[in-house]
Design an enzyme around this catalytic site. Structure first.
Site, PDB file in Angstrom:
ATOM      1  CG  HIS A  81      -1.932   0.917   1.308  1.00  0.00           C
ATOM      2  ND1 HIS A  81      -3.186   0.814   1.921  1.00  0.00           N
ATOM      3  CD2 HIS A  81      -2.081   2.334   0.694  1.00  0.00           C
ATOM      4  CE1 HIS A  81      -3.997   1.974   1.722  1.00  0.00           C
ATOM      5  NE2 HIS A  81      -3.321   2.643   0.995  1.00  0.00           N
ATOM      6  NE  ARG A  85       0.350  11.505  -3.065  1.00  0.00           N
ATOM      7  CZ  ARG A  85      -0.674  10.965  -2.375  1.00  0.00           C
ATOM      8  NH1 ARG A  85      -1.635  10.689  -2.860  1.00  0.00           N
ATOM      9  NH2 ARG A  85      -0.585  11.414  -0.766  1.00  0.00           N
ATOM     10  CG  ASN A 115      -5.067   7.917  -4.643  1.00  0.00           C
ATOM     11  OD1 ASN A 115      -4.068   7.247  -4.834  1.00  0.00           O
ATOM     12  ND2 ASN A 115      -5.224   8.259  -3.510  1.00  0.00           N
ATOM     13  CG  ASP A 173      -5.989   3.426  -0.419  1.00  0.00           C
ATOM     14  OD1 ASP A 173      -6.440   2.950   0.168  1.00  0.00           O
ATOM     15  OD2 ASP A 173      -5.312   4.202  -0.480  1.00  0.00           O
ATOM     16  CG  HIS A 200     -10.109   3.670   1.666  1.00  0.00           C
ATOM     17  ND1 HIS A 200      -8.959   4.402   1.863  1.00  0.00           N
ATOM     18  CD2 HIS A 200     -11.082   4.373   2.088  1.00  0.00           C
ATOM     19  CE1 HIS A 200      -9.243   5.391   2.568  1.00  0.00           C
ATOM     20  NE2 HIS A 200     -10.524   5.700   2.799  1.00  0.00           N
ATOM     21  CG  HIS A 283      -5.742   2.228   5.648  1.00  0.00           C
ATOM     22  ND1 HIS A 283      -7.167   1.889   5.787  1.00  0.00           N
ATOM     23  CD2 HIS A 283      -5.370   2.985   4.485  1.00  0.00           C
ATOM     24  CE1 HIS A 283      -7.639   2.637   4.505  1.00  0.00           C
ATOM     25  NE2 HIS A 283      -6.734   3.199   3.885  1.00  0.00           N
ATOM     26  CG  ASP A 387      -2.136   4.504   3.525  1.00  0.00           C
ATOM     27  OD1 ASP A 387      -1.961   4.960   2.567  1.00  0.00           O
ATOM     28  OD2 ASP A 387      -2.966   5.143   4.235  1.00  0.00           O
ATOM     29  CG  HIS A 391       0.018  14.952   1.116  1.00  0.00           C
ATOM     30  ND1 HIS A 391      -0.889  14.825   0.131  1.00  0.00           N
ATOM     31  CD2 HIS A 391      -0.232  14.138   2.281  1.00  0.00           C
ATOM     32  CE1 HIS A 391      -1.553  13.997   0.608  1.00  0.00           C
ATOM     33  NE2 HIS A 391      -1.516  13.482   1.471  1.00  0.00           N
ATOM     34  N   GLY A 402      -2.284  11.971   5.455  1.00  0.00           N
ATOM     35  CA  GLY A 402      -1.358  11.012   5.133  1.00  0.00           C
ATOM     36  C   GLY A 402       0.209  11.665   5.398  1.00  0.00           C
TER      37      GLY A 402
END
Length: 502
Positions: A81, A85, A115, A173, A200, A283, A387, A391, A402
Site C-alpha cells: 500500500h 503520485r 488515485n 483507495d 479502503h 489500514h 500507506d 504531500h 497522510g
C-alpha cells in the site's frame, strides 16, 4: 557466463530462520542457504563452489563475495500500500523519488494505489507505469487499477481486460465504492480472475459528515500556526482554549470516521463472501473493525475445517497453509487478509500532539492501538503496510491526510514491536515480507533456494533519529520527526544486484 554472489558473515532472518549464515545467489535467485558462522569467506566459498559444481558451472562461473559485516540479511520488505503520485502529482512524489525512498526503506516490492491524475483505470496505463518503474532499476512496482473507471463509482467494464500477472490487485483507495451492488459485481469479476480486491473501508456518507469538523479544526490550526502532521515545537505558543477547540472538532470528525470504517468493514466482508472474492482490508485501525476481521477469519477457518473433514481428498493441512496463495490455484475463493500501518501501531491519536497528525483513517485511541497489537500477536493481522502518502508542505498545511512512511517503517516496527517485546523478529519478517508475498502470489519473502534474491541488510540494534530532510521521498511530513528509532536499513539487493547502500 553464469554470475553468482556469496553473501557471508551475516545473520540470516526470515519467518522461520534466525541464525548466523551465508547465502549463495545464482541467476537472480537464492541457490543455497548455509547456516553457521562464516566470518571469513574461505569455508563459505568452498561450500558455494561445491554447489556451483553440481550445477555444472564451476569453471565458467564468476563468484562475487559480499561481506555482510555481521548485518542481518532478511527477505526484502514488500509494501502492499503506497502512493507514488505518478502520473500527474509529481510535485508530491514521482517514480524516481518514490522508488529511491522504497529502496532506502528496504522494500523490494511496492504496490502503488491508482488515485493519481488521471486515475489508473486500464491495464495499458498500469503496464506503462510498471515499465517506467522497471527502467529505474530499483524496487519492483506493481500498479493497481481502480475498481470503478476513473473513480466514477459505476462503470466496472474495464476490469474484464485485467490480467493478474500484471495487475494482482485492484483498489479504490482513498475512498470506498459507495454502491454495494457495484462493489459486488466488481468483486465477482475479480474472483473470476483471481485478483485481490484491496478495500479502503470507509462509508463515504459518514466521511462527508466528518469533513466540516476537520475543516473547523484546520482553520484554527492555521490561525495558530500548528502543523497538520502531529509536531509541536517548544517555541509554539498556543492558548489552551484554541487547543481545546481543535481537539473537540477533531474528536467529532474522528468519531464519524471510526463509524465509517466499522460499517464499511462489515459490508465489504459480506460482499466478499457473497462473491467468492479474495479481499485485502487496508489500514485497519479500530478495535471494532479488527474484531470483525477476527470473527470472519474464525468463521472461515471453521468452514475450511468442516470441508476438510467431509472431503479428505481436498483437505488442507492447516488454515495457514491454505492461506499461502499459489498463483496456479484458483480454489481459495473467499479469503480475507488485512494490514495495519506503523503509525497506527505506534501512536495514540487522542493525545497531543498526535490528534493533529491528520491521516485517513485517523490515529485512534490507545484502546484501538492495543487491540491492533493483540491482533498482530494472535495472527488476525497478516501484513504491515506503510500507506506511504507524500504531500507537499503546502498541501499538508491545508490538511491533506497522510504521511511519508517508507523510510521509517522498519525502524518504527522494530522499535515498537520487537524491542518492546510484542513478538520476535521472525514474526516481523513474516508481516513485512513472507505474508505479503503469499497474498500477491510472488516467489519472494523467504530465505529459501528458488526464491527471488530480493534481500535487505539491516542493523537491528542501531539507533537513529528521524530527520525528514534526509528522506529520499519528496514528502517530508512525518509525525516521527526527531524521534529516536532502533533498527536501520543499510543495503538492498534486487534480483541479486546491490541497488542501494548507505
Amino acid at each position: 557466463m553464469t554470475k553468482a554472489v556469496l553473501i557471508y558473515n551475516a545473520q540470516l532472518l526470515d519467518e522461520s530462520i534466525d541464525s548466523p549464515g551465508a547465502l549463495l545467489i545464482e541467476d537472480n535467485q537464492i541457490r543455497a542457504v548455509f547456516q553457521g558462522y562464516f566470518t571469513s569467506p574461505q569455508t563459505a566459498t568452498a561450500l558455494a563452489q561445491s554447489v556451483l559444481k553440481e550445477d555444472g558451472c564451476d569453471k565458467n562461473c564468476k563468484l562475487d563475495l559480499y561481506d555482510a559485516r555481521g548485518l542481518t540479511v532478511t527477505p526484502a520488505f514488500i509494501d502492499m500500500h503506497v502512493h507514488m503520485r505518478y502520473p500527474g502529482q509529481t510535485q508530491k512524489e514521482d517514480l524516481e523519488s518514490g522508488l529511491h525512498a522504497a529502496a532506502a526503506g528496504g522494500f523490494g516490492t511496492v504496490v502503488a494505489m491508482p488515485n493519481t491524475n488521471p486515475v489508473v483505470s486500464s491495464i495499458d496505463m498500469a503496464l506503462q507505469i510498471e515499465k517506467a518503474a522497471a527502467k529505474i532499476g530499483l524496487t519492483h512496482l506493481f500498479q493497481t487499477v481502480s475498481i470503478t473507471k476513473n473513480f466514477g463509482g459505476e462503470d466496472i467494464s474495464h476490469l474484464k481486460s485485467l490480467d493478474k500477472k500484471y495487475v494482482p490487485v485492484i483498489s479504490e483507495d482513498g475512498r470506498d465504492v459507495l454502491s454495494s451492488s457495484v462493489m459486488l459485481e466488481g468483486m465477482k469479476i475479480a474472483a473470476e480472475k483471481g485478483i485481490v480486491v484491496s478495500c479502503h473501508c470507509e462509508d463515504p456518507t459518514l466521511a462527508i459528515a466528518a469533513s466540516p469538523h476537520r475543516k473547523e479544526a484546520l482553520e484554527i490550526m492555521k490561525t495558530c500556526g500548528l502543523s497538520a502532521w502531529g509536531t509541536l515545537d517548544e517555541d509554539d505558543d498556543v492558548d489552551e482554549a484554541s487547543l481545546f477547540k481543535i481537539d473537540e472538532a477533531l474528536k467529532k470528525a474522528n468519531s464519524y470516521l471510526a463509524l465509517a470504517e466499522d460499517i464499511a468493514t462489515i459490508r465489504n466482508i459480506m460482499l466478499a463472501k457473497e462473491s467468492g472474492c479474495r479481499i485485502h482490508l487496508c489500514h485497519v485501525s479500530t478495535e471494532n473493525a479488527i474484531n470483525v476481521v477476527h470473527y470472519a477469519k474464525n468463521e472461515l477457518f471453521d468452514e475450511l475445517q468442516e470441508n476438510a473433514a467431509n472431503n479428505a481428498d481436498e483437505a488442507y493441512d492447516s488454515f495457514e497453509e491454505n492461506r499461502k496463495f499459489n498463483p496456479q490455484r484458483n480454489d481459495l475463493a473467499y479469503e480475507i487478509t488485512c494490514e495495519v500501518t506503523p503509525h497506527h501501531l505506534a501512536l495514540c491519536g487522542t493525545e497531543e500532539p498526535f490528534i493533529r497528525a491528520l491521516v485517513n483513517p485517523p490515529l485512534r485511541s490507545e484502546e484501538d492501538r492495543i487491540a491492533l497489537l493483540e491482533a498482530l500477536r494472535d495472527g488476525t493481522v497478516d501484513v504491515i503496510s506503510t500507506d506511504h502518502a507524500p504531500h507537499t508542505v503546502e498541501d499538508k498545511e491545508n490538511g491533506a491526510p497522510g504521511f511519508s512512511g517508507l523510510e521509517t517503517a522498519f525502524g518504527i516496527c522494530n522499535t515498537v514491536l520487537v524491542k518492546q517485546n510484542q513478538f520476535n523478529p521472525g514474526r516481523l519478517s513474516q508481516l513485512m515480507s513472507a505474508n505479503p508475498a503469499r497474498i500477491l502470489g510472488l516467489q519472494k519473502g523467504l530465505l529459501k533456494p528458488g526464491y527471488d534474491a530480493d534481500l535487505t541488510l539491516i542493523d537491528c540494534d542501531e539507533e537513529w533519529t528521524v530527520d525528514s530532510r534526509m528522506f529520499c521521498s519528496k514528502g517530508k511530513a512525518t509525525p516521527f520527526e526527531g524521534k529516536t528509532l532502533t533498527g536501520k536499513v543499510h543495503v538492498l539487493f534486487i534480483d541479486g544486484r546491490k541497488v542501494f547502500e548507505r
